[in-house]
Design a protein around this motif. Structure first.
Motif, PDB file in Angstrom:
ATOM      1  N   GLY A 240      42.126  54.279  43.671  1.00 48.99           N
ATOM      2  CA  GLY A 240      42.588  53.127  44.679  1.00 48.99           C
ATOM      3  C   GLY A 240      43.556  52.182  44.258  1.00 48.99           C
ATOM      4  O   GLY A 240      44.541  52.710  43.371  1.00 48.99           O
ATOM      5  N   SER A 241      43.429  50.806  43.874  1.00 40.59           N
ATOM      6  CA  SER A 241      44.398  49.899  43.437  1.00 40.59           C
ATOM      7  C   SER A 241      43.529  48.734  42.859  1.00 40.59           C
ATOM      8  O   SER A 241      42.360  48.621  42.963  1.00 40.59           O
ATOM      9  N   LEU A 242      44.442  48.023  42.016  1.00 37.39           N
ATOM     10  CA  LEU A 242      43.737  47.097  41.144  1.00 37.39           C
ATOM     11  C   LEU A 242      44.497  45.804  41.450  1.00 37.39           C
ATOM     12  O   LEU A 242      45.380  45.602  41.790  1.00 37.39           O
ATOM     13  N   GLY A 243      43.717  44.661  41.086  1.00 42.90           N
ATOM     14  CA  GLY A 243      44.176  43.237  40.814  1.00 42.90           C
ATOM     15  C   GLY A 243      43.732  42.413  42.247  1.00 42.90           C
ATOM     16  O   GLY A 243      43.791  41.040  41.720  1.00 42.90           O
ATOM     17  N   ASP A 244      43.438  42.885  43.317  1.00 44.09           N
ATOM     18  CA  ASP A 244      43.290  41.978  44.441  1.00 44.09           C
ATOM     19  C   ASP A 244      42.216  41.029  44.188  1.00 44.09           C
ATOM     20  O   ASP A 244      42.305  39.789  44.748  1.00 44.09           O
ATOM     21  N   ALA A 245      41.033  41.479  43.750  1.00 38.80           N
ATOM     22  CA  ALA A 245      39.855  40.897  43.591  1.00 38.80           C
ATOM     23  C   ALA A 245      39.898  39.514  42.815  1.00 38.80           C
ATOM     24  O   ALA A 245      39.827  38.374  43.253  1.00 38.80           O
ATOM     25  N   ALA A 246      40.512  39.808  41.602  1.00 39.62           N
ATOM     26  CA  ALA A 246      40.852  38.574  40.644  1.00 39.62           C
ATOM     27  C   ALA A 246      41.942  37.742  41.363  1.00 39.62           C
ATOM     28  O   ALA A 246      42.019  36.680  41.140  1.00 39.62           O
ATOM     29  N   TYR A 247      42.898  38.332  41.842  1.00 39.03           N
ATOM     30  CA  TYR A 247      43.823  37.604  42.573  1.00 39.03           C
ATOM     31  C   TYR A 247      43.233  36.651  43.706  1.00 39.03           C
ATOM     32  O   TYR A 247      43.577  35.282  43.720  1.00 39.03           O
ATOM     33  N   ALA A 248      42.141  37.215  44.123  1.00 41.10           N
ATOM     34  CA  ALA A 248      41.667  36.439  45.236  1.00 41.10           C
ATOM     35  C   ALA A 248      40.872  35.376  44.678  1.00 41.10           C
ATOM     36  O   ALA A 248      40.791  34.201  45.158  1.00 41.10           O
ATOM     37  N   VAL A 249      40.187  35.619  43.589  1.00 40.82           N
ATOM     38  CA  VAL A 249      39.334  34.615  42.991  1.00 40.82           C
ATOM     39  C   VAL A 249      40.173  33.619  42.546  1.00 40.82           C
ATOM     40  O   VAL A 249      40.032  32.371  42.551  1.00 40.82           O
ATOM     41  N   SER A 250      41.343  33.871  41.872  1.00 42.44           N
ATOM     42  CA  SER A 250      42.446  32.737  41.291  1.00 42.44           C
ATOM     43  C   SER A 250      42.683  31.805  42.170  1.00 42.44           C
ATOM     44  O   SER A 250      43.262  30.622  42.022  1.00 42.44           O
ATOM     45  N   ARG A 251      42.987  32.214  43.651  1.00 44.97           N
ATOM     46  CA  ARG A 251      43.421  31.363  44.714  1.00 44.97           C
ATOM     47  C   ARG A 251      42.277  30.915  45.476  1.00 44.97           C
ATOM     48  O   ARG A 251      42.553  30.167  46.537  1.00 44.97           O
ATOM     49  N   TRP A 252      41.112  30.947  45.299  1.00 42.90           N
ATOM     50  CA  TRP A 252      39.785  30.749  46.023  1.00 42.90           C
ATOM     51  C   TRP A 252      39.880  31.203  47.486  1.00 42.90           C
ATOM     52  O   TRP A 252      39.714  30.335  48.528  1.00 42.90           O
ATOM     53  N   VAL A 253      40.454  32.405  47.655  1.00 42.44           N
ATOM     54  CA  VAL A 253      40.364  32.907  49.075  1.00 42.44           C
ATOM     55  C   VAL A 253      39.561  34.322  49.093  1.00 42.44           C
ATOM     56  O   VAL A 253      39.284  34.870  48.208  1.00 42.44           O
ATOM     57  N   ALA A 254      39.394  34.482  50.576  1.00 44.68           N
ATOM     58  CA  ALA A 254      38.582  35.911  50.536  1.00 44.68           C
ATOM     59  C   ALA A 254      39.532  36.875  50.523  1.00 44.68           C
ATOM     60  O   ALA A 254      40.804  36.930  50.630  1.00 44.68           O
ATOM     61  N   ASP A 255      39.073  37.996  50.110  1.00 46.76           N
ATOM     62  CA  ASP A 255      39.665  39.297  50.034  1.00 46.76           C
ATOM     63  C   ASP A 255      38.459  40.343  50.360  1.00 46.76           C
ATOM     64  O   ASP A 255      37.653  40.539  49.759  1.00 46.76           O
ATOM     65  N   PRO A 256      39.326  41.472  51.009  1.00 46.31           N
ATOM     66  CA  PRO A 256      38.199  42.753  51.407  1.00 46.31           C
ATOM     67  C   PRO A 256      37.772  43.317  49.855  1.00 46.31           C
ATOM     68  O   PRO A 256      36.687  43.574  49.751  1.00 46.31           O
TER      69      PRO A 256
END
Ligand code: ADP
Ligand code: MG
Length: 343
Positions: free
Chosen positions: A170-186
């Protein structure tokens, strides 16, 4: 919590739904929720059990205002991800819940997320425990999942050899990027355990681990376990430009709201990904490619392993010219050495 509340919760919500669409209960030897304990039918000959437990605690692993459906999904998903990393198939799970109160609306949603994933992975809820906690205490959910794997075929962290290549799904980084911006992400809220991949890697991958704490941390675990298993210091060289960035990070790059380096630091260190990191010999390259294609899941070769003459050793991040990436970046990604042979 009043015992009546607990009783209703188990009776109304759990027992009726837990068996729906679950072939596990086709066996006359299977017994789910309702007795003092559950009964598991014998595994087919040649398989062995796999068991894993992971818990999610309010305030530590999730926020109190989390979407309850995604939380129900996630508490099972993180456990199934551990099975995937072992190359196992799911058999069944139990759930321990520590609740401040029986909030029926919230619990219904929680169980929707939980049971949807349980059905789609054919992993039934067969028991658990429900307790009340004080009104100012955090809630928590703990799942214990049972799986099965052909005897001796489980994928361990300790099997990697110098010369093997490192892959991620798959791919990496989106979960932590979402946490850093306090947004939801699948990626953060609805992780997909890579069960099919794990099972296809039996006999092909030399080692595997799921990415819960971040790629860099998991590479280290793999190096430490494999190194001490073989009494050899193993280092990883990872090609910085090959790290597969998640769709949210790629969008952010396109709109220039993040630099390429910052995006790659998220990919290299961000947790909560639940992708698989695995090692495989060079000879397995084509086969791994075929598996990725047949699953419709990108599998990216990110680097390779080598014996390092002297401990400590670590991860070496390289740019597309084969040169070390800038030292500040590397230290952010955890370049520092570690000792394989620490007690
Ligand atoms: P016991 O006192 O024997 O532990 P409980 O009242 O705690 O019994 O549980 C009754 C039944 O409900 C058991 O089969 C148990 O596995 C099930 N159960 C209780 N809580 C949960 C839960 N959170 N998830 C699934 N099953 C549960
Ligand atoms: Mg109990």
């Amino acid at each position: 919590m009043a015992s009546l509340g607990e009783f209703d919760f188990i009776g109304q919500f759990l027992k009726s739904q837990a068996a729906q669409g679950q072939p596990f209960f086709d066996s006359p030897l299977a017994l789910g929720i309702g007795d003092d304990a559950a009964l598991i039918p014998p595994l087919p000959a040649g398989e062995q059990f796999v068991v894993a437990t992971d818990m999610l605690v309010e305030g530590r692993h999730y926020r109190a205002d989390v979407d309850p459906a995604s939380l129900g999904h996630k508490v099972l998903a993180v456990n199934l991800s551990d099975l995937a990393a072992m190359g196992a198939r799911p058999v069944a799970f139990t759930l321990a819940a520590a609740l401040r109160s029986i909030d029926q609306r919230w619990l219904r949603l929680f169980l929707t997320g939980l049971f949807d994933l349980a059905r789609s992975t054919q992993c039934p809820l067969i028991g658990g425990d429900t307790v009340g906690v004080l009104s100012d205490a955090p809630q928590s959910f703990s799942v214990t999942v049972l799986g099965a794997v052909p005897q001796g075929k489980a994928l361990l962290r300790s099997g990697a050899r110098p010369g093997d290549e490192l892959w991620v799904s798959g791919s990496l980084g989106d979960a932590a990027y979402a946490v850093s911006r306090w947004v939801a992400d699948p990626k953060l809220d609805w992780p997909s355990p890579r069960l099919a991949l794990g099972q296809r890697l039996q006999g092909l991958a030399s080692a595997a681990i799921d990415i819960s704490d971040g790629l860099s941390a998991e590479v280290r675990h793999l190096l430490e376990e494999s190194g001490s298993h073989r009494s050899v210091a193993i280092s990883a060289t990872i090609d910085w430009q090959t790290l597969p960035l998640g769709p949210s990070l790629r969008l952010a790059l396109q709109s220039q709201s993040i630099s390429d380096d910052r995006a790659r630091v998220f990919a290299a260190t961000g947790g909560d990904e639940y992708e698989l990191l695995f090692a495989a010999p060079v000879s397995a390259r084509d086969k791994v490619g075929e598996i990725g294609a047949s699953l419709g899941l990108p599998l990216t070769r990110i680097g390779s392993l080598a014996a390092t003459p002297a401990s400590p050793c670590g991860i070496f991040w390289r740019d597309d010219q084969g040169q070390p990436i800038p030292a500040e970046l590397a230290s952010e990604c955890g370049q520092g050495g570690f000792d394989h042979f620490k007690s």
